[in-house]
Design an enzyme around this catalytic site. Structure first.
Site, short mmCIF file in Angstrom:
data_model
loop_
_atom_site.label_atom_id
_atom_site.label_comp_id
_atom_site.label_asym_id
_atom_site.label_seq_id
_atom_site.Cartn_x
_atom_site.Cartn_y
_atom_site.Cartn_z
N TYR A 131 -7.01 2.41 5.00
CA TYR A 131 -5.42 1.51 4.94
C TYR A 131 -5.92 0.16 6.28
CZ TYR A 131 -2.60 4.09 8.93
OH TYR A 131 -2.68 5.53 9.80
N GLU A 148 0.88 -1.01 0.02
CA GLU A 148 0.07 0.43 0.07
C GLU A 148 0.63 1.25 -0.04
OE1 GLU A 148 -2.89 -0.36 3.56
OE2 GLU A 148 -2.76 -2.47 3.14
N LYS A 151 10.78 3.19 2.90
CA LYS A 151 10.86 4.69 2.50
C LYS A 151 11.62 4.91 1.50
CE LYS A 151 8.93 7.53 5.28
NZ LYS A 151 9.35 7.83 6.87
N CYS A 206 21.39 25.46 36.11
CA CYS A 206 21.75 25.69 34.85
C CYS A 206 19.95 26.18 34.35
CB CYS A 206 22.47 23.91 34.16
SG CYS A 206 22.67 24.83 32.22
N ASP A 211 1.28 10.48 3.26
CA ASP A 211 1.66 11.46 4.45
C ASP A 211 0.50 12.24 4.18
OD1 ASP A 211 3.22 13.27 5.56
OD2 ASP A 211 4.56 13.76 3.97
N CYS A 262 29.45 24.58 29.00
CA CYS A 262 27.99 24.56 28.67
C CYS A 262 27.62 26.29 28.90
CB CYS A 262 26.76 24.77 30.31
SG CYS A 262 25.38 25.03 30.24
N CYS A 292 25.71 28.75 31.61
CA CYS A 292 25.76 27.94 32.67
C CYS A 292 27.32 28.32 32.87
CB CYS A 292 25.60 27.48 34.22
SG CYS A 292 25.48 25.39 33.90
N CYS A 345 26.02 18.66 30.63
CA CYS A 345 26.28 19.89 32.05
C CYS A 345 25.47 19.28 33.50
CB CYS A 345 25.52 20.78 31.52
SG CYS A 345 25.07 22.34 32.66
N LYS A 349 2.02 4.35 1.06
CA LYS A 349 2.04 5.53 2.89
C LYS A 349 2.19 7.05 2.16
CE LYS A 349 5.38 6.48 6.70
NZ LYS A 349 5.23 7.57 7.07
#
Length: 673
Positions: A223, A112, A310, A428, A116, A404, A407, A422, A114
């Site tokens: 489907y 089938e 795909k 943070c 979207d 980081c 921070c 971090c 696919k």
């Protein structure tokens, strides 16, 4: 019969037939003008004679209902994701796995396209549409029934010989022609055009006024049929039945007898997909036999009997302007490529993930490079390659940050992990706001009226420092915030108060313990029905829980060994947040089947498969989809797969009926051996 009612019913039947001819068969037998006149006549009659109201009348297609809040509903049958394949070799490997599990028996496949769009689950009872629910997280979604009723290719009442109750899954899409027409109207009205059909279709389902939904050219392609006692035995036959009942099932579906035929179908549509009236990004290959599907079962995320092949993702090149670094709620650092804007698969892409330091080094990505970008799974942009022929002389290799960006704490990278972290958990800012944003999220505490931006603003203004502080907020504190009116401030405070009703298992997930997702939170809540018992659990005890590994167990122990976390949990409890499983939910739950694994196969006479699985889990047992030496019993109904039966017999595992199972449960309850 009342002649007025007779006329109303005559118009309803005639308009339903014309709807089907036009939107499902694409074969109109009446002009648009004549259809509109008949619809108008029916609307006038129904308005004049409200005693003849019918919620399934063709007039509901016009809309006229307002939905302020979309109720979240649990799917009776989970909506799984699909595993993806990108090559012939991966497809062949999948077929070999299928053949191996099924013991080498002959397997047919259904191919089938696919689609979207936005996934939807429709529920029909006695031939009438009673519910339409979005995919959501696969376990639960939003009730969008009123909006879906306006989609003319979705039948409100079915024809023919259909099951008493079933669910049918599909995609809500906007055909390309209709999408183009929508955008033309928006541009002419001075508005920005929509970027792509998929997102527009998804957004349409959540519009509050379904009269607006009715104006959009939405379509629904179906489907998959799911339920008990279905009157067909294969996927292909099910699709044919769906067409007979009035559903729009694309005619390109093909029954294949080999991987070669499957690849021929894929190769054809990889070229010809652009001739279709709607977007498609691949082919879904399914095992045709429902009995074989049952034998193959599911992994934690996807059915073993289906695979999405795909098509090659669209790829574009653009310039990498800079690399920035984001800090997540767990402290994980994610490098982000900032790109010169480029159009990709219908959206303008400005940023793409670089994942981690290893990926940057592997691709040798540098600022100023021309890079190739594609959408992973057609959704998330990612850099896949550097165009080295266009690299500027003197470009410098990318040096990953050591501190980081928020921070300035020195980053750490644990052995065996790809990401840098971090460690400044409590100081943070992005980690603090990230944990609060996770706490309020829909799958967690689902606090209405409070979004991520507002959380950041509340933290910036010093009103909150952790999620427990939310419960101290007052309306007068919130009103002065940017874009916050009296009503929205009231909704926010009310939403926080209402979150105290959220069940314990979701509170556990909301706490943001590392590695504790929704599924793990449910397992922990079942094993430890109160936060106090979980808090006292040792590493060894946690690891003993089914599917709880050392990494998760260590994280739970670490969380509760921190005094700040314990203090926050105690504050939440004092504010009324649920810290134990409710007595109602505990009712009927036992450990009578603890340590026993069951495999359920076939069709049952007096109990549905879902109810059977629930009884096993409610009594402490585990349900597996495949037979192994650890299986205690196989509960077999009609049409049990032959390879499952053969494997059970080979491993000397008892095969019992639904009645035998209920008897085992009864004996365990009464203590009779």
């Amino acid at each position: 019969m009342d002649p007025i009612l007779e006329k109303i019913q005559e118009l309803r039947e005639e308009l339903t037939g014309h709807n089907y001819n036009y939107y499902v068969l694409d074969n109109p037998t009446i002009s648009d003008y004549d259809f509109d006149m008949k619809l108008k006549e029916l609307q006038q009659l129904e308005a004049r004679y409200p005693e003849y109201h019918d919620p399934f009348s063709p007039t509901v297609r016009v809309g006229g209902m307002i939905t302020k809040n979309f109720e979240t509903l649990v799917h009776e049958y989970r909506m799984y994701s699909l595993d993806n394949s990108y090559s012939r070799e991966e497809l062949e490997d999948w077929e070999k796995r299928v053949q191996r599990i099924l013991g080498g028996t002959e397997v047919d496949f259904v191919c089938e396209l696919k689609y979207d769009g936005a996934s939807i689950s429709l529920t029909y009872e006695n031939g009438r549409l009673v519910r339409a629910v979005t995919r959501g997280d696969g376990f639960q979604g939003d009730d969008v029934t009123n909006n879906v009723k306006t989609i003319r290719s979705v039948p409100l009442k079915l024809k023919g010989n259909y099951p008493e109750k079933f669910h049918i899954r599909g995609e809500i899409i906007i055909p390309l022609e209709g999408f183009s027409r929508m955008n033309q109207e928006r541009v002419e009205a001075g508005e920005d055009p929509y970027m792509n059909p998929r997102n527009t279709a998804s957004g349409s389902l959540k519009l509050q006024d379904n009269a607006e939904v009715a104006k959009r050219p939405l379509d629904c392609l179906l489907y998959s049929i799911i339920g008990e006692k279905l009157n067909f035995s294969t996927q292909f036959e099910g699709l044919e039945k769906a067409r007979e009942w009035g559903f729009k099932v694309p005619p390109v579906t093909k029954l294949c007898h080999s991987t070669r035929e499957v690849m021929d179908f894929i190769d054809y549509w990889d070229i010809h997909r652009h001739e279709l009236p709607y977007e498609t990004d691949g082919v879904v290959v399914k095992v045709n036999s429902l009995a074989q599907q049952d034998e193959l079962g599911y992994t934690a995320k996807a059915p073993r009997w289906a695979l999405a092949y795909k098509f090659k993702a669209e790829q574009v090149s653009t310039r990498l302007s800079s690399i920035s670094y984001q800090v997540g709620r767990t402290g994980a650092i994610t490098p982000v490529a900032n790109l010169e804007p480029v159009l990709l698969a219908g959206t303008t892409v400005k940023r793409a993930s670089l994942h981690n330091a290893d990926q940057i080094a592997k691709l040798d990505v540098r600022v100023g490079d021309t890079v190739f970008v594609e959408k992973g799974g057609e959704i998330i942009p990612k850099i896949v390659q550097v165009d080295f022929t266009r690299r500027q002389p003197g470009s410098e290799p990318t040096v990953y940050i050591t501190h980081c960006p928020e921070c300035s704490t020195e980053l750490i990278r644990k052995e065996g992990e790809a990401q840098h972290y971090c460690p400044n958990y409590y100081g943070c800012p992005p980690q603090i706001t990230g944990r609060i944003q996770h706490y309020i999220s829909r799958k967690a505490m689902d606090i209405e009226g409070l979004g991520g931006e507002t959380v950041a603003l509340l933290y910036k203004e010093g009103l909150i420092e952790n999620y427990a502080d939310l419960y101290l907020l007052r309306k007068e504190q919130v009103i002065p915030l940017e874009r916050m009116a009296d009503k929205s401030a009231e909704n926010l405070v009310n939403g926080i108060a209402k979150s105290k009703e959220i069940p314990y298992e979701r509170v556990l997930y909301a706490l943001g313990i590392r590695f504790v997702g929704e599924t793990v939170a449910k397992k922990l809540a079942k094993a430890y029905p109160s936060i106090d018992t979980l808090r006292r659990a040792t590493l060894e005890e946690l690891v003993a829980i089914d599917e709880i590994g050392v990494k998760i167990a260590e994280s739970v122990v670490d969380f509760f060994s921190n005094e700040d976390n314990v203090r926050i949990v105690e504050r939440l409890r004092s504010y009324g947040v649920q810290m134990e499983t409710s007595p109602e939910k505990l009712l009927g739950q036992t450990n009578l089947l603890k340590g026993q694994t069951f495999v359920v196969s076939g069709v049952f006479e007096h109990i549905s498969r879902n109810d059977l699985k629930k009884k096993i889990e409610d009594n402490g047992g585990k349900v597996a989809s495949s037979i192994s030496s650890r299986t205690a019993y196989v509960i077999a109904g009609d049409n049990m797969g032959p390879s499952k039966r053969e494997k059970a017999e080979k491993l000397d595992i008892p095969i019992i009926s639904e009645y035998d199972f209920m008897e085992i449960l009864q004996r365990a309850t009464t203590g009779v051996s």
